[in-house]
Design a protein around this motif. Sequence first.
Motif, PDB file in Angstrom:
ATOM      1  N   PHE A   1       0.848  -1.189   0.000  1.00  0.00           N
ATOM      2  CA  PHE A   1       0.000   0.000   0.000  1.00  0.00           C
ATOM      3  C   PHE A   1       0.881   1.236   0.000  1.00  0.00           C
ATOM      4  O   PHE A   1       1.903   1.286   0.695  1.00  0.00           O
ATOM      5  CB  PHE A   1      -0.898   0.054   1.244  1.00  0.00           C
ATOM      6  N   THR A   2       0.482   2.245  -0.771  1.00  0.00           N
ATOM      7  CA  THR A   2       1.193   3.520  -0.732  1.00  0.00           C
ATOM      8  C   THR A   2       0.428   4.579   0.068  1.00  0.00           C
ATOM      9  O   THR A   2       1.045   5.458   0.670  1.00  0.00           O
ATOM     10  CB  THR A   2       1.434   4.041  -2.151  1.00  0.00           C
ATOM     11  N   GLU A   3      -0.902   4.475   0.075  1.00  0.00           N
ATOM     12  CA  GLU A   3      -1.688   5.505   0.763  1.00  0.00           C
ATOM     13  C   GLU A   3      -2.750   4.942   1.703  1.00  0.00           C
ATOM     14  O   GLU A   3      -3.288   5.674   2.523  1.00  0.00           O
ATOM     15  CB  GLU A   3      -2.371   6.430  -0.263  1.00  0.00           C
ATOM     16  N   HIS A   4      -3.076   3.683   1.574  1.00  0.00           N
ATOM     17  CA  HIS A   4      -4.175   3.133   2.375  1.00  0.00           C
ATOM     18  C   HIS A   4      -3.853   3.215   3.867  1.00  0.00           C
ATOM     19  O   HIS A   4      -2.748   2.912   4.305  1.00  0.00           O
ATOM     20  CB  HIS A   4      -4.439   1.684   1.995  1.00  0.00           C
ATOM     21  N   ALA A   5      -4.858   3.623   4.637  1.00  0.00           N
ATOM     22  CA  ALA A   5      -4.740   3.678   6.094  1.00  0.00           C
ATOM     23  C   ALA A   5      -5.853   2.829   6.703  1.00  0.00           C
ATOM     24  O   ALA A   5      -7.031   3.010   6.393  1.00  0.00           O
ATOM     25  CB  ALA A   5      -4.831   5.113   6.592  1.00  0.00           C
ATOM     26  N   TYR A   6      -5.473   1.904   7.559  1.00  0.00           N
ATOM     27  CA  TYR A   6      -6.458   1.075   8.238  1.00  0.00           C
ATOM     28  C   TYR A   6      -7.097   1.875   9.374  1.00  0.00           C
ATOM     29  O   TYR A   6      -6.387   2.507  10.174  1.00  0.00           O
ATOM     30  CB  TYR A   6      -5.804  -0.156   8.855  1.00  0.00           C
ATOM     31  N   PRO A   7      -8.417   1.887   9.512  1.00  0.00           N
ATOM     32  CA  PRO A   7      -9.043   2.502  10.683  1.00  0.00           C
ATOM     33  C   PRO A   7      -8.862   1.592  11.898  1.00  0.00           C
ATOM     34  O   PRO A   7      -8.363   0.468  11.786  1.00  0.00           O
ATOM     35  CB  PRO A   7     -10.520   2.589  10.277  1.00  0.00           C
ATOM     36  N   MET A   8      -9.292   2.053  13.053  1.00  0.00           N
ATOM     37  CA  MET A   8      -9.230   1.211  14.244  1.00  0.00           C
ATOM     38  C   MET A   8     -10.103  -0.028  14.028  1.00  0.00           C
ATOM     39  O   MET A   8     -11.238   0.061  13.569  1.00  0.00           O
ATOM     40  CB  MET A   8      -9.700   1.971  15.479  1.00  0.00           C
ATOM     41  N   HIS A   9      -9.539  -1.194  14.319  1.00  0.00           N
ATOM     42  CA  HIS A   9     -10.261  -2.446  14.123  1.00  0.00           C
ATOM     43  C   HIS A   9      -9.657  -3.514  15.041  1.00  0.00           C
ATOM     44  O   HIS A   9      -8.608  -3.291  15.669  1.00  0.00           O
ATOM     45  CB  HIS A   9     -10.185  -2.901  12.660  1.00  0.00           C
ATOM     46  N   VAL A  10     -10.288  -4.668  15.108  1.00  0.00           N
ATOM     47  CA  VAL A  10      -9.777  -5.767  15.929  1.00  0.00           C
ATOM     48  C   VAL A  10      -9.789  -7.061  15.115  1.00  0.00           C
ATOM     49  O   VAL A  10     -10.513  -7.180  14.125  1.00  0.00           O
ATOM     50  CB  VAL A  10     -10.604  -5.969  17.219  1.00  0.00           C
ATOM     51  N   HIS A  11      -8.983  -8.013  15.552  1.00  0.00           N
ATOM     52  CA  HIS A  11      -8.977  -9.364  14.990  1.00  0.00           C
ATOM     53  C   HIS A  11      -9.225 -10.352  16.128  1.00  0.00           C
ATOM     54  O   HIS A  11      -8.926 -10.064  17.291  1.00  0.00           O
ATOM     55  CB  HIS A  11      -7.622  -9.696  14.339  1.00  0.00           C
ATOM     56  N   ASP A  12      -9.740 -11.529  15.771  1.00  0.00           N
ATOM     57  CA  ASP A  12      -9.871 -12.568  16.782  1.00  0.00           C
ATOM     58  C   ASP A  12      -8.679 -13.520  16.757  1.00  0.00           C
ATOM     59  O   ASP A  12      -8.690 -14.563  17.406  1.00  0.00           O
ATOM     60  CB  ASP A  12     -11.180 -13.344  16.610  1.00  0.00           C
ATOM     61  N   ALA A  13      -7.629 -13.155  16.003  1.00  0.00           N
ATOM     62  CA  ALA A  13      -6.414 -13.962  15.922  1.00  0.00           C
ATOM     63  C   ALA A  13      -5.212 -13.054  16.169  1.00  0.00           C
ATOM     64  O   ALA A  13      -5.297 -11.827  16.104  1.00  0.00           O
ATOM     65  CB  ALA A  13      -6.305 -14.616  14.541  1.00  0.00           C
ATOM     66  N   TRP A  14      -4.076 -13.672  16.465  1.00  0.00           N
ATOM     67  CA  TRP A  14      -2.827 -12.933  16.595  1.00  0.00           C
ATOM     68  C   TRP A  14      -2.367 -12.459  15.218  1.00  0.00           C
ATOM     69  O   TRP A  14      -2.470 -13.191  14.231  1.00  0.00           O
ATOM     70  CB  TRP A  14      -1.748 -13.826  17.194  1.00  0.00           C
ATOM     71  N   THR A  15      -1.842 -11.234  15.145  1.00  0.00           N
ATOM     72  CA  THR A  15      -1.339 -10.665  13.907  1.00  0.00           C
ATOM     73  C   THR A  15       0.178 -10.602  13.981  1.00  0.00           C
ATOM     74  O   THR A  15       0.742  -9.825  14.755  1.00  0.00           O
ATOM     75  CB  THR A  15      -1.905  -9.251  13.673  1.00  0.00           C
ATOM     76  N   LEU A  16       0.850 -11.429  13.204  1.00  0.00           N
ATOM     77  CA  LEU A  16       2.315 -11.473  13.172  1.00  0.00           C
ATOM     78  C   LEU A  16       2.766 -10.786  11.887  1.00  0.00           C
ATOM     79  O   LEU A  16       2.539 -11.289  10.786  1.00  0.00           O
ATOM     80  CB  LEU A  16       2.789 -12.924  13.219  1.00  0.00           C
ATOM     81  N   LEU A  17       3.421  -9.646  12.013  1.00  0.00           N
ATOM     82  CA  LEU A  17       3.667  -8.739  10.887  1.00  0.00           C
ATOM     83  C   LEU A  17       5.162  -8.492  10.687  1.00  0.00           C
ATOM     84  O   LEU A  17       5.882  -8.217  11.648  1.00  0.00           O
ATOM     85  CB  LEU A  17       2.959  -7.406  11.163  1.00  0.00           C
ATOM     86  N   ILE A  18       5.604  -8.595   9.431  1.00  0.00           N
ATOM     87  CA  ILE A  18       6.928  -8.118   9.055  1.00  0.00           C
ATOM     88  C   ILE A  18       6.766  -7.181   7.862  1.00  0.00           C
ATOM     89  O   ILE A  18       5.911  -7.389   7.011  1.00  0.00           O
ATOM     90  CB  ILE A  18       7.913  -9.259   8.717  1.00  0.00           C
ATOM     91  N   VAL A  19       7.587  -6.148   7.812  1.00  0.00           N
ATOM     92  CA  VAL A  19       7.540  -5.150   6.742  1.00  0.00           C
ATOM     93  C   VAL A  19       8.814  -5.281   5.916  1.00  0.00           C
ATOM     94  O   VAL A  19       9.920  -5.212   6.457  1.00  0.00           O
ATOM     95  CB  VAL A  19       7.401  -3.724   7.311  1.00  0.00           C
ATOM     96  N   ASP A  20       8.667  -5.504   4.613  1.00  0.00           N
ATOM     97  CA  ASP A  20       9.807  -5.692   3.727  1.00  0.00           C
ATOM     98  C   ASP A  20      10.307  -4.384   3.126  1.00  0.00           C
ATOM     99  O   ASP A  20      11.495  -4.254   2.830  1.00  0.00           O
ATOM    100  CB  ASP A  20       9.437  -6.664   2.595  1.00  0.00           C
ATOM    101  N   ASP A  21       9.420  -3.426   2.895  1.00  0.00           N
ATOM    102  CA  ASP A  21       9.794  -2.110   2.362  1.00  0.00           C
ATOM    103  C   ASP A  21       8.974  -1.050   3.083  1.00  0.00           C
ATOM    104  O   ASP A  21       7.785  -1.254   3.366  1.00  0.00           O
ATOM    105  CB  ASP A  21       9.520  -2.019   0.850  1.00  0.00           C
ATOM    106  N   GLY A  22       9.612   0.109   3.327  1.00  0.00           N
ATOM    107  CA  GLY A  22       8.897   1.182   3.995  1.00  0.00           C
ATOM    108  C   GLY A  22       8.722   0.916   5.473  1.00  0.00           C
ATOM    109  O   GLY A  22       9.495   0.173   6.093  1.00  0.00           O
ATOM    110  N   ALA A  23       7.695   1.513   6.037  1.00  0.00           N
ATOM    111  CA  ALA A  23       7.417   1.353   7.460  1.00  0.00           C
ATOM    112  C   ALA A  23       5.940   1.631   7.725  1.00  0.00           C
ATOM    113  O   ALA A  23       5.282   2.334   6.958  1.00  0.00           O
ATOM    114  CB  ALA A  23       8.287   2.286   8.298  1.00  0.00           C
ATOM    115  N   VAL A  24       5.445   1.064   8.805  1.00  0.00           N
ATOM    116  CA  VAL A  24       4.058   1.244   9.222  1.00  0.00           C
ATOM    117  C   VAL A  24       4.043   1.875  10.606  1.00  0.00           C
ATOM    118  O   VAL A  24       4.852   1.521  11.467  1.00  0.00           O
ATOM    119  CB  VAL A  24       3.322  -0.113   9.278  1.00  0.00           C
TER     120      VAL A  24
END
Length: 290
Positions: A42-65
């Motif tokens: 994503f270049t511009e997309h922004a996630y609003p506040m939300h929840v998951h019922d699972a664990w979110t394991l995240l790695i970023v390959d380019d850029g930053a969040v």
Amino acid sequence: MVRDCPVAPGAVLYVLSVLPRREVSAWRPAVAGVVEVLHAHFTEHAYPMHVHDAWTLLIVDDGAVRYDLDRHERGTPDGTVSLLPPQVPHNGSPATAGGFRKRVLYLDMTRLDAGLIGPAVDTPDLADPLLRTRVGRLHTALADPGDAFEAECRLAFVGERLRGHLRPGVPPADPAPGRGVARDLRDLLDERLREGLTLAEAARLLHAHPAHLVRAFSAAYAIAPHQYVTSRRVDRARRLLLDGVPPGRVAAAVGFHDQSHLTRHFKRIAGTTPGRYARCARPQDRQRAF
């Protein structure tokens, strides 16, 4: 070097704007504990506040969040692994002009229990190069349905290392690796070579933790369980190919997911494709197996 481009009188000059970039792929692998895999750019997309019922394991390959979790602003600098707990609201948006490219695993509560939610809220971003490498290799294994057993083995170590971060000072409950359980696992893998075996099933049959099984086997035989299975299947495939069995039938006969799965691993181990290997056989050595 940029040069001036003359424009003819009366010509209309069009300026092309760069559109926001969105690339998304998602799938549900046949690996116990993994709810979903998501790769996105994503270049511009922004996630609003939300929840998951699972664990979110995240790695970023380019850029930053950047994201907010439990009313604290967080981020994903280079080389970190982020673990966002279930049922805790969070958002997410690009922290760099070029956006971000990320890979995400959603893990169910069988991999990380609810007791780890609090520590994950306090320290969601983990600076651990080994964990980062292991998560990346797990994604590679999950991309091919035929590598589910490898993905299970890699997931066992990822889960163990995550628990070590969230419960520092608590040693693993498993005994030291031993040849007994390693030998039992090898016998089981040999017995089920064609139809396959999940790591969870092996752990249940041998009454051992999955990570302990992988560690014990690797220590005893200097090869990981999934590597052992693949090499044994390739070894069987070589014999069938020299007998004149077509590669497609060989793949099914020795336990590979499909012919492309056989070809990829055969070429990596034997240095050539199954078809070329079969063509090198002498006519008098060919004996039809089917």
